[in-house]
Each structure stands twice: as C-alpha cells, then as structure tokens.
Design a protein around this motif. Structure first.
Motif, PDB file in Angstrom:
ATOM      1  N   ILE A  11       4.044 -11.392   3.630  1.00 40.14           N
ATOM      2  CA  ILE A  11       3.543 -12.336   4.344  1.00 40.14           C
ATOM      3  C   ILE A  11       2.432 -12.106   5.895  1.00 40.14           C
ATOM      4  O   ILE A  11       2.611 -10.993   6.128  1.00 40.14           O
ATOM      5  CB  ILE A  11       4.328 -13.133   4.793  1.00 40.14           C
ATOM      6  N   ALA A  12       1.703 -13.274   5.718  1.00 39.90           N
ATOM      7  CA  ALA A  12       0.814 -13.195   7.010  1.00 39.90           C
ATOM      8  C   ALA A  12       1.737 -13.529   8.333  1.00 39.90           C
ATOM      9  O   ALA A  12       2.530 -13.548   8.162  1.00 39.90           O
ATOM     10  CB  ALA A  12      -0.093 -14.610   6.976  1.00 39.90           C
ATOM     11  N   GLY A  13       1.204 -12.225   9.122  1.00 36.81           N
ATOM     12  CA  GLY A  13       1.710 -11.856  10.430  1.00 36.81           C
ATOM     13  C   GLY A  13       2.777 -11.051  10.434  1.00 36.81           C
ATOM     14  O   GLY A  13       4.073 -10.358  11.325  1.00 36.81           O
ATOM     15  N   GLN A  14       3.308 -10.566   9.222  1.00 35.72           N
ATOM     16  CA  GLN A  14       4.690  -9.765   9.064  1.00 35.72           C
ATOM     17  C   GLN A  14       4.232  -8.228   9.112  1.00 35.72           C
ATOM     18  O   GLN A  14       2.707  -7.643   9.279  1.00 35.72           O
ATOM     19  CB  GLN A  14       4.880  -9.993   7.484  1.00 35.72           C
ATOM     20  N   SER A  15       5.124  -7.714   9.785  1.00 34.66           N
ATOM     21  CA  SER A  15       4.805  -6.168  10.992  1.00 34.66           C
ATOM     22  C   SER A  15       4.230  -5.310   9.799  1.00 34.66           C
ATOM     23  O   SER A  15       4.895  -5.647   8.170  1.00 34.66           O
ATOM     24  CB  SER A  15       5.910  -5.279  11.033  1.00 34.66           C
ATOM     25  N   VAL A  16       3.350  -4.481   9.951  1.00 33.44           N
ATOM     26  CA  VAL A  16       2.722  -2.956   9.182  1.00 33.44           C
ATOM     27  C   VAL A  16       3.920  -1.656   9.245  1.00 33.44           C
ATOM     28  O   VAL A  16       5.513  -2.120   9.497  1.00 33.44           O
ATOM     29  CB  VAL A  16       1.702  -2.896   9.773  1.00 33.44           C
ATOM     30  N   GLU A  17       4.342  -1.283   7.391  1.00 36.02           N
ATOM     31  CA  GLU A  17       4.849  -0.433   7.589  1.00 36.02           C
ATOM     32  C   GLU A  17       4.593   0.930   7.980  1.00 36.02           C
ATOM     33  O   GLU A  17       3.469   1.275   7.684  1.00 36.02           O
ATOM     34  CB  GLU A  17       5.653  -0.670   6.347  1.00 36.02           C
ATOM     35  N   MET A  18       4.977   1.222   9.359  1.00 33.13           N
ATOM     36  CA  MET A  18       4.582   2.608   9.646  1.00 33.13           C
ATOM     37  C   MET A  18       5.138   4.043   8.322  1.00 33.13           C
ATOM     38  O   MET A  18       6.180   3.652   8.446  1.00 33.13           O
ATOM     39  CB  MET A  18       4.455   3.552  11.235  1.00 33.13           C
ATOM     40  N   ALA A  51       8.779   3.464  10.743  1.00 36.76           N
ATOM     41  CA  ALA A  51       8.509   2.712  12.154  1.00 36.76           C
ATOM     42  C   ALA A  51       8.229   1.304  11.450  1.00 36.76           C
ATOM     43  O   ALA A  51       6.932   1.355  10.639  1.00 36.76           O
ATOM     44  CB  ALA A  51       7.761   2.866  13.313  1.00 36.76           C
ATOM     45  N   ALA A  52       7.597  -0.045  11.978  1.00 43.37           N
ATOM     46  CA  ALA A  52       6.826  -0.657  11.895  1.00 43.37           C
ATOM     47  C   ALA A  52       6.721  -1.023  13.328  1.00 43.37           C
ATOM     48  O   ALA A  52       6.940  -0.776  14.338  1.00 43.37           O
ATOM     49  CB  ALA A  52       8.200  -2.198  11.679  1.00 43.37           C
ATOM     50  N   GLY A  53       5.229  -2.497  13.206  1.00 43.97           N
ATOM     51  CA  GLY A  53       5.057  -2.550  14.258  1.00 43.97           C
ATOM     52  C   GLY A  53       3.388  -3.572  14.029  1.00 43.97           C
ATOM     53  O   GLY A  53       4.048  -4.077  13.095  1.00 43.97           O
ATOM     54  N   GLU A  54       2.827  -3.852  15.161  1.00 42.86           N
ATOM     55  CA  GLU A  54       2.010  -4.850  14.735  1.00 42.86           C
ATOM     56  C   GLU A  54       0.865  -4.350  14.955  1.00 42.86           C
ATOM     57  O   GLU A  54       0.381  -3.492  15.726  1.00 42.86           O
ATOM     58  CB  GLU A  54       2.514  -6.407  15.508  1.00 42.86           C
ATOM     59  N   VAL A  55      -0.071  -4.583  13.994  1.00 40.39           N
ATOM     60  CA  VAL A  55      -1.461  -4.653  14.138  1.00 40.39           C
ATOM     61  C   VAL A  55      -2.542  -5.152  15.813  1.00 40.39           C
ATOM     62  O   VAL A  55      -1.917  -6.295  15.932  1.00 40.39           O
ATOM     63  CB  VAL A  55      -2.570  -5.052  13.075  1.00 40.39           C
ATOM     64  N   ILE A  56      -3.014  -4.251  16.181  1.00 39.03           N
ATOM     65  CA  ILE A  56      -3.654  -4.898  17.273  1.00 39.03           C
ATOM     66  C   ILE A  56      -5.072  -4.360  17.218  1.00 39.03           C
ATOM     67  O   ILE A  56      -5.424  -3.882  16.668  1.00 39.03           O
ATOM     68  CB  ILE A  56      -2.862  -4.626  18.089  1.00 39.03           C
TER      69      ILE A  56
END
Length: 142
Positions: A83-90, A98-103
């Motif tokens: 879903i848009a805005g969902q965290s990315v999987e590392m 881990a999980a994170g947010e794209v910046i």
C-alpha cells in the motif's frame, strides 16, 4: 586398427595388483555424540565486522507472466503488493532484517530504519504474530 598397449610396469607392484601384498582392514571408530557435550565458545562479533552482505530495500513485488513482461513499453505500470506509504522491507542477502521509510538525502534515495527484526524473532520471543506485519516495531536508533 589396433589400440596401443600401456608399457609394462618397471617395478613389481606398479600394476595395482595387491594380491601378493598384506592389507589390514579395520573399522573406523568415531566418538559418540555424548562425548562432545562441551559448549563451544561464541564467535566474537568483531571477526564478522568486515564481512560484506548485499542489502536491498524492497518497495514491493508483483507476479507477471513472460507475456506481460514482453508487452511492456516505456510508461507501462506495474502494480505492487504494498500500500502507498507502507514501509519498505530491508533484506540482507535476501533475509528480512528491518523495515524503513524511503527518504531523499542530497538528491539520492535513502531508507530511514523504523524497526529492526524479523518474524522468526517475534515467534521465538513469544510475541503475537500480527497479520501483514513482517517486522516487529522497535524504535529506530539515531
């Protein structure tokens, strides 16, 4: 057409015939597993510090047929399973870590880590499994 023969051995025993030699055969005896119950020293983490692994940020995935891929043109869209805005999987070597947010940092994409760990760690620690969540929530360290 005849096949050339190998030269005759120059020394007795070179022909591989062991019929005239004495051969001793015995069973191999291994220690039983109970004899090896001592605990091994843990591997120092410093020894692994310089080992390189591939780290991927997975935005999402999609299943396509080869026909769909061959039909792609510039401007084609591929729907992802996130879903848009969902965290990315590392992932490190394709293992979720881990999980994170794209910046964006200095005109380059980056990922800010928001949680560390994976589902196996959740299950082994007795934490309840949350549907749709592959990673446990832990505060990111600054």
């Amino acid at each position: 057409m005849s096949t050339p023969r190998a030269p005759a051995p120059s020394q007795p025993g070179d022909d591989g015939d062991r019929s005239s030699e004495s051969v001793t055969v015995r069973r191999v005896e291994f220690p039983s597993l109970s004899d090896t119950t001592r605990e091994a020293e843990p591997l120092p983490t410093a020894i692994l510090g310089d080992v390189e692994v591939v780290v991927d940020a997975v935005l999402g995935a999609s299943r396509l047929t080869v026909r769909d891929i061959l039909a792609m043109r510039p401007g084609s869209l591929i729907g992802l399973d996130r879903i848009a805005g969902q965290s990315v999987e590392m992932r490190a070597n394709n293992v979720p870590i881990a999980a994170g947010e794209v910046i964006v940092v200095d005109d380059q994409y980056a990922v800010r880590i928001t949680s560390i760990g994976n589902r196996r760690e959740q299950q082994s620690s007795g934490q309840p499994d949350q549907p749709g969540e592959d990673l446990q929530d832990e505060p990111a360290e600054d």
